[in-house]
Write a protein that holds these residues in place. Structure first.
Motif, PDB file in Angstrom:
ATOM      1  N   TYR A 140       0.586  10.925   1.640  1.00  0.00           N
ATOM      2  CA  TYR A 140      -0.028   9.764   1.936  1.00  0.00           C
ATOM      3  C   TYR A 140       0.086   9.526   3.424  1.00  0.00           C
ATOM      4  CZ  TYR A 140      -0.705   7.684  -2.795  1.00  0.00           C
ATOM      5  OH  TYR A 140      -1.312   7.765  -4.105  1.00  0.00           O
ATOM      6  N   TRP A 141      -0.946   9.295   4.214  1.00  0.00           N
ATOM      7  CA  TRP A 141      -0.838   8.766   5.523  1.00  0.00           C
ATOM      8  C   TRP A 141      -1.161   7.384   5.542  1.00  0.00           C
ATOM      9  CZ3 TRP A 141      -3.561  13.621   7.835  1.00  0.00           C
ATOM     10  CH2 TRP A 141      -2.694  14.559   8.448  1.00  0.00           C
ATOM     11  N   PHE A 142      -0.580   6.486   6.541  1.00  0.00           N
ATOM     12  CA  PHE A 142      -0.708   4.901   6.276  1.00  0.00           C
ATOM     13  C   PHE A 142      -1.901   4.737   7.180  1.00  0.00           C
ATOM     14  CE2 PHE A 142       3.816   3.281   5.698  1.00  0.00           C
ATOM     15  CZ  PHE A 142       3.700   3.710   4.474  1.00  0.00           C
ATOM     16  N   GLY A 143      -2.693   3.722   6.667  1.00  0.00           N
ATOM     17  CA  GLY A 143      -3.969   3.265   7.592  1.00  0.00           C
ATOM     18  C   GLY A 143      -3.346   1.774   8.083  1.00  0.00           C
ATOM     19  N   ASP A 144      -4.299   0.726   8.302  1.00  0.00           N
ATOM     20  CA  ASP A 144      -3.955  -0.399   8.602  1.00  0.00           C
ATOM     21  C   ASP A 144      -3.621  -1.331   7.348  1.00  0.00           C
ATOM     22  OD1 ASP A 144      -3.847  -2.514  10.412  1.00  0.00           O
ATOM     23  OD2 ASP A 144      -5.953  -2.808  10.628  1.00  0.00           O
ATOM     24  N   GLY A 145      -3.024  -2.475   7.879  1.00  0.00           N
ATOM     25  CA  GLY A 145      -2.469  -3.463   6.620  1.00  0.00           C
ATOM     26  C   GLY A 145      -2.885  -4.678   7.098  1.00  0.00           C
ATOM     27  N   THR A 146      -2.241  -5.511   6.185  1.00  0.00           N
ATOM     28  CA  THR A 146      -2.792  -7.117   6.276  1.00  0.00           C
ATOM     29  C   THR A 146      -1.559  -7.740   5.046  1.00  0.00           C
ATOM     30  OG1 THR A 146      -4.228  -8.841   6.286  1.00  0.00           O
ATOM     31  CG2 THR A 146      -4.367  -7.030   4.398  1.00  0.00           C
ATOM     32  N   VAL A 147      -1.434  -8.959   5.286  1.00  0.00           N
ATOM     33  CA  VAL A 147      -0.383  -9.765   4.607  1.00  0.00           C
ATOM     34  C   VAL A 147      -1.446 -10.784   3.713  1.00  0.00           C
ATOM     35  CG1 VAL A 147       1.364 -11.741   4.550  1.00  0.00           C
ATOM     36  CG2 VAL A 147       1.615  -9.557   5.959  1.00  0.00           C
ATOM     37  N   GLU A 148      -1.037 -10.669   2.214  1.00  0.00           N
ATOM     38  CA  GLU A 148      -1.647 -11.616   1.212  1.00  0.00           C
ATOM     39  C   GLU A 148      -0.513 -12.536   0.778  1.00  0.00           C
ATOM     40  OE1 GLU A 148      -5.988  -9.142   0.288  1.00  0.00           O
ATOM     41  OE2 GLU A 148      -4.184  -9.263  -1.122  1.00  0.00           O
ATOM     42  N   GLY A 149      -0.326 -13.658   1.049  1.00  0.00           N
ATOM     43  CA  GLY A 149       0.829 -14.325   0.232  1.00  0.00           C
ATOM     44  C   GLY A 149       2.252 -13.846   0.803  1.00  0.00           C
ATOM     45  N   ARG A 150       2.894 -13.286  -0.220  1.00  0.00           N
ATOM     46  CA  ARG A 150       4.055 -12.715  -0.098  1.00  0.00           C
ATOM     47  C   ARG A 150       4.089 -11.185  -0.155  1.00  0.00           C
ATOM     48  NH1 ARG A 150       8.228 -16.106   0.449  1.00  0.00           N
ATOM     49  NH2 ARG A 150       9.809 -14.397  -0.382  1.00  0.00           N
ATOM     50  N   ARG A 151       2.556 -10.529   0.023  1.00  0.00           N
ATOM     51  CA  ARG A 151       2.890  -9.222   0.026  1.00  0.00           C
ATOM     52  C   ARG A 151       2.128  -8.692   1.161  1.00  0.00           C
ATOM     53  NH1 ARG A 151       5.278 -10.552  -3.603  1.00  0.00           N
ATOM     54  NH2 ARG A 151       5.031 -10.281  -5.556  1.00  0.00           N
ATOM     55  N   LEU A 152       2.786  -7.478   1.666  1.00  0.00           N
ATOM     56  CA  LEU A 152       2.388  -6.650   2.592  1.00  0.00           C
ATOM     57  C   LEU A 152       1.533  -5.609   2.054  1.00  0.00           C
ATOM     58  CD1 LEU A 152       1.931  -5.370   5.575  1.00  0.00           C
ATOM     59  CD2 LEU A 152       4.004  -4.127   5.208  1.00  0.00           C
ATOM     60  N   ARG A 153       0.220  -5.634   2.339  1.00  0.00           N
ATOM     61  CA  ARG A 153      -0.878  -4.567   1.750  1.00  0.00           C
ATOM     62  C   ARG A 153      -1.074  -3.628   2.798  1.00  0.00           C
ATOM     63  NH1 ARG A 153      -0.470  -6.810  -3.420  1.00  0.00           N
ATOM     64  NH2 ARG A 153      -1.841  -8.876  -3.445  1.00  0.00           N
ATOM     65  N   VAL A 154      -0.850  -2.181   2.634  1.00  0.00           N
ATOM     66  CA  VAL A 154      -1.083  -1.112   3.502  1.00  0.00           C
ATOM     67  C   VAL A 154      -1.996  -0.052   2.711  1.00  0.00           C
ATOM     68  CG1 VAL A 154       0.068   0.881   4.711  1.00  0.00           C
ATOM     69  CG2 VAL A 154       1.463  -1.417   4.490  1.00  0.00           C
ATOM     70  N   LEU A 155      -2.970   0.268   3.365  1.00  0.00           N
ATOM     71  CA  LEU A 155      -3.954   1.239   3.015  1.00  0.00           C
ATOM     72  C   LEU A 155      -3.491   2.708   3.197  1.00  0.00           C
ATOM     73  CD1 LEU A 155      -7.025  -0.816   4.579  1.00  0.00           C
ATOM     74  CD2 LEU A 155      -6.870  -0.020   2.278  1.00  0.00           C
ATOM     75  N   LEU A 156      -3.540   3.287   2.036  1.00  0.00           N
ATOM     76  CA  LEU A 156      -3.132   4.652   2.096  1.00  0.00           C
ATOM     77  C   LEU A 156      -4.220   5.807   2.124  1.00  0.00           C
ATOM     78  CD1 LEU A 156      -0.339   4.125  -0.817  1.00  0.00           C
ATOM     79  CD2 LEU A 156      -0.227   4.054   1.600  1.00  0.00           C
ATOM     80  N   LEU A 157      -4.106   6.657   2.606  1.00  0.00           N
ATOM     81  CA  LEU A 157      -4.915   7.748   2.817  1.00  0.00           C
ATOM     82  C   LEU A 157      -4.129   9.091   1.998  1.00  0.00           C
ATOM     83  CD1 LEU A 157      -6.664   7.693   6.119  1.00  0.00           C
ATOM     84  CD2 LEU A 157      -7.671   6.907   3.731  1.00  0.00           C
ATOM     85  N   GLU A 158      -4.628   9.773   0.806  1.00  0.00           N
ATOM     86  CA  GLU A 158      -4.152  10.737   0.334  1.00  0.00           C
ATOM     87  C   GLU A 158      -4.785  12.124   0.694  1.00  0.00           C
ATOM     88  OE1 GLU A 158      -3.271  12.727  -4.175  1.00  0.00           O
ATOM     89  OE2 GLU A 158      -3.769  10.607  -3.826  1.00  0.00           O
ATOM     90  N   PHE A 159      -3.988  13.100   1.245  1.00  0.00           N
ATOM     91  CA  PHE A 159      -4.394  14.241   1.851  1.00  0.00           C
ATOM     92  C   PHE A 159      -3.804  15.436   1.104  1.00  0.00           C
ATOM     93  CE2 PHE A 159      -5.691  11.572   5.144  1.00  0.00           C
ATOM     94  CZ  PHE A 159      -6.989  12.106   5.613  1.00  0.00           C
ATOM     95  N   GLU A 160      -4.200  16.489   1.098  1.00  0.00           N
ATOM     96  CA  GLU A 160      -3.921  17.729   0.347  1.00  0.00           C
ATOM     97  C   GLU A 160      -3.919  18.995   1.050  1.00  0.00           C
ATOM     98  OE1 GLU A 160      -4.425  18.838  -4.189  1.00  0.00           O
ATOM     99  OE2 GLU A 160      -6.062  19.564  -2.991  1.00  0.00           O
TER     100      GLU A 160
END
Length: 369
Positions: A140-160
């Protein structure tokens, strides 16, 4: 993606240093009619903060991506993809046995930085990895993220990995990692629905929170040609609700109906409020490996972009060295000054060991008149 997967090499050559870069400050060209051109200078505070930490902390010594997400308690989560760990030698080189992982987070608390990875301090691993995967083949490489309540959400890009060359890899799918706050502890990974196999849409380029929706920008990556796309979901429901995709004149639940809203963007970019409208900042991907960072103004998140404004030209670019994935950090914007980061890399992996300062984000203030 613009980054190659880094391979360890045993022969060292001279790398590009930070000193020449830090001495630069210049006026850029290409402002909109009636405007003075933007001016740019090195952000000395962030350059020193992360440079000193990388050289002396014995933890994180360099990485790329460099998204930043403000956390509810005032800290900032800096999201990185390919990451070097360990120490830096007294001569500024990187040990050949430096740990290398595919993603990490640095939590900034004022002037204090803390690196978060997976594994243990003796045997660190990527913070997030596909279940059961061999990370030399799938990651996984990380993309952008955001906070929802008490969670940090981070977008993931899976590569092979698809071959032995540095650019021999292929995108597979997008997912979302959820981290419990305040400890930044990984809880779950939620896959997103896959679009059609012939539609290479990477939904991780930028996240914009608005009262009506969370907006997520993605890239249709066709190697030499890259196009921005836009999706949305109800606020706080990034992992729960179905997404909608902008079709050019409306919204659809079908990801294959997603429309191109801008050509020539890099895989990572930013969308920032600016002068009553929006400013999209990106590396100029209209030409391969361009040194230019540009901005596009728009009245709407859905498009209507004007001509690009040249904001900065990266001085490192040349020879084996290339720069990529420029983006702004809206929470650091002050008045008319926007903080931008970009990544530096080399086609010759030996350079990354010869000079540990080469493979680190750069920090630039771009000021509009």
């Amino acid at each position: 993606m613009e980054r190659p997967t880094i391979r360890r090499r045993t022969v060292l050559t001279a790398g590009a240093g930070l000193a020449a870069f830090a001495a630069l400050g210049h006026r850029t060209a290409g402002a909109a009619p009636g405007d003075e051109p933007p001016t740019a200078e090195i952000n000395q505070r962030l350059t020193r903060l992360f440079g000193d930490y990388a050289d002396t902390a014995g933890a994180w010594t360099g990485a790329d991506s460099a998204y930043s997400v403000p956390l509810p308690d005032g800290r900032t989560a800096w999201l990185y993809s390919d990451t070097f760990l360990g120490t830096v030698n007294p001569d500024g080189s990187r040990p050949l046995d430096s740990p290398f992982i595919h993603n990490s987070i640095i939590v900034q608390d004022g002037g204090r930085l803390t690196t978060i990875t997976g594994g243990t301090s003796a045997a660190p691993t990527s913070l997030v990895a596909p279940a059961g995967a061999d990370e030399s083949k799938t990651w996984y490489w990380f993309g952008d993220g955001t906070v929802e309540g008490r969670r940090l959400r981070v977008l993931l890009l899976e590569f092979e990995k698809t071959g032995d060359g540095p650019f021999d890899f292929a995108y597979r799918r997008t997912a979302i990692a959820s981290f419990a706050l305040p400890e930044v502890r990984l809880e779950t990974i939620t896959p997103l629905p896959d679009p059609a196999p012939d539609l290479p849409l990477h939904w991780a380029s930028a996240v914009v929170e608005q009262p009506d929706h969370t907006y997520v920008f993605g890239v249709e990556d066709r190697q030499a040609e890259k196009y921005a796309h836009l999706a949305r979901v109800r606020p706080g429901r990034l992992t729960q609700d179905p997404w909608q995709y902008f079709t050019g004149d409306g919204w659809s639940a079908d990801p294959t109906a997603s429309a191109r809203i801008l050509a020539g963007v890099s895989n990572e970019f930013s969308m920032t409020r600016h002068r009553g409208g929006w400013l999209l900042i990106t590396g100029d991907a209209r030409q391969p490996l361009s040194a230019d960072i540009v901005g596009y103004r728009s009245r709407s998140l859905t498009g209507g972009f004007g001509e690009p404004i040249k904001l900065y030209s990266t001085p490192e670019t040349g020879g084996n060295v290339f720069t990529y994935n420029a983006k702004a950090h809206p929470q650091l914007t002050r008045d008319e000054t926007v903080v931008i980061t970009y990544n530096v890399n080399s086609f010759e992996s030996d350079d990354l060991y010869a000079d540990a300062r080469l493979y680190r984000p750069r920090y630039v203030n771009v000021s509009f008149s």
